[in-house]
Design a protein around this motif. Structure first.
Motif, PDB file in Angstrom:
ATOM      1  N   TYR A 275      -2.177 -54.094  38.904  1.00 12.75           N
ATOM      2  CA  TYR A 275      -1.411 -52.975  39.458  1.00 12.75           C
ATOM      3  C   TYR A 275      -1.675 -51.690  38.682  1.00 12.75           C
ATOM      4  O   TYR A 275      -1.538 -50.600  39.234  1.00 12.75           O
ATOM      5  N   CYS A 276      -2.019 -51.800  37.419  1.00 17.43           N
ATOM      6  CA  CYS A 276      -2.258 -50.614  36.597  1.00 17.43           C
ATOM      7  C   CYS A 276      -3.708 -50.464  36.147  1.00 17.43           C
ATOM      8  O   CYS A 276      -4.120 -49.381  35.760  1.00 17.43           O
ATOM      9  N   HIS A 277      -4.448 -51.547  36.135  1.00 24.21           N
ATOM     10  CA  HIS A 277      -5.849 -51.502  35.701  1.00 24.21           C
ATOM     11  C   HIS A 277      -6.749 -51.867  36.869  1.00 24.21           C
ATOM     12  O   HIS A 277      -6.653 -52.974  37.398  1.00 24.21           O
TER      13      HIS A 277
ATOM     14  N   GLN B 220      -4.528 -49.108  41.622  1.00 22.71           N
ATOM     15  CA  GLN B 220      -4.483 -47.771  41.054  1.00 22.71           C
ATOM     16  C   GLN B 220      -5.011 -47.850  39.627  1.00 22.71           C
ATOM     17  O   GLN B 220      -5.376 -48.900  39.159  1.00 22.71           O
ATOM     18  N   ARG B 221      -5.031 -46.721  38.956  1.00 22.18           N
ATOM     19  CA  ARG B 221      -5.540 -46.728  37.592  1.00 22.18           C
ATOM     20  C   ARG B 221      -4.575 -45.968  36.685  1.00 22.18           C
ATOM     21  O   ARG B 221      -4.801 -44.840  36.314  1.00 22.18           O
ATOM     22  N   THR B 222      -3.482 -46.631  36.329  1.00 23.19           N
ATOM     23  CA  THR B 222      -2.560 -46.053  35.350  1.00 23.19           C
ATOM     24  C   THR B 222      -3.166 -46.212  33.963  1.00 23.19           C
ATOM     25  O   THR B 222      -3.119 -45.309  33.147  1.00 23.19           O
TER      26      THR B 222
ATOM     27  N   MET C  77       1.516 -48.982  28.629  1.00 21.36           N
ATOM     28  CA  MET C  77       1.473 -50.419  28.911  1.00 21.36           C
ATOM     29  C   MET C  77       2.631 -51.121  28.215  1.00 21.36           C
ATOM     30  O   MET C  77       2.941 -50.834  27.064  1.00 21.36           O
TER      31      MET C  77
END
Length: 195
Positions: free
Chosen positions: A68-70, A103-105, A138
């Motif tokens: 979800y973030c990477h 996505q790319r948080t 993170m």
């Protein structure tokens, strides 16, 4: 005479237009799809059997929602240049399910095994991300570690890595030793390398 040919024989018009349609469909869609499938099957056949630790780590990666973030999708832009070459379809060969991410948080992980191969760095980042990257958003994953006295930790395979944990995180004399789940997750991350 040609002008009257289509008006007097509509079946000929349907046959000619249908032939053009199927020829274009073959050239534009079907043939490229078949060649991509053949290349994907070839790549899957040449890949070695996955290490069980890496497979368990991938399952943990999915369960923890890391995707979800990477992302694992490098775009062909100058902004993505630090993450490696642009992703191609063959990068996802054999992945069930493929994990390009949403996505790319956090940073892209397509080539993290090359960019950050250190077991120690990955363990410390997993235990307390801000100890390695101060601006990280993170969350920490302390449940993947067992806190124990330093003397006991040295008996574990990764006990020496635990000694690097900062004293401000743990009480003096205690260290965090990665559990098998942490080892598997980091093994998966270290396996993420572009060909």
């Amino acid at each position: 005479m040609i002008n009257h040919f289509f008006h007097t024989r509509p079946v000929a018009l349907v046959v000619i237009v249908g032939a053009i349609f199927f020829a274009l469909s073959w050239v534009i869609a079907v043939r490229p799809a078949l060649s991509l499938r053949a290349e994907t099957l070839r790549l899957m056949a040449t890949q070695p059997a996955p290490d069980p630790s890496i497979a368990r780590g991938r399952a943990l990666y999915i369960a923890e929602g890391c995707g979800y973030c990477h992302s694992q999708l490098v775009r062909a832009t100058f902004v993505d240049a630090p993450y490696g070459r642009a992703t191609v379809a063959a990068d996802y060969a054999g992945q069930r399910p493929p994990m390009p991410g949403t996505q790319r948080t956090g940073p892209d992980l397509s080539d993290v095994g090359t960019r950050q191969p250190s077991w120690m760095w990955q363990f410390m980042h997993l235990y307390n991300p801000r100890s390695m990257v101060p601006q990280s958003v993170m969350p920490s994953f302390p449940w993947y570690f067992e806190v124990m006295p330093r003397a006991e930790a040295e008996a574990h395979e990764f006990g020496l890595y635990a000694a690097a944990f900062d004293a401000s995180i743990l009480a003096p004399g205690l260290v965090a030793v990665p559990t098998q789940e942490a080892v598997d997750l980091v093994a998966y991350l270290r396996a993420l390398k572009q060909e």
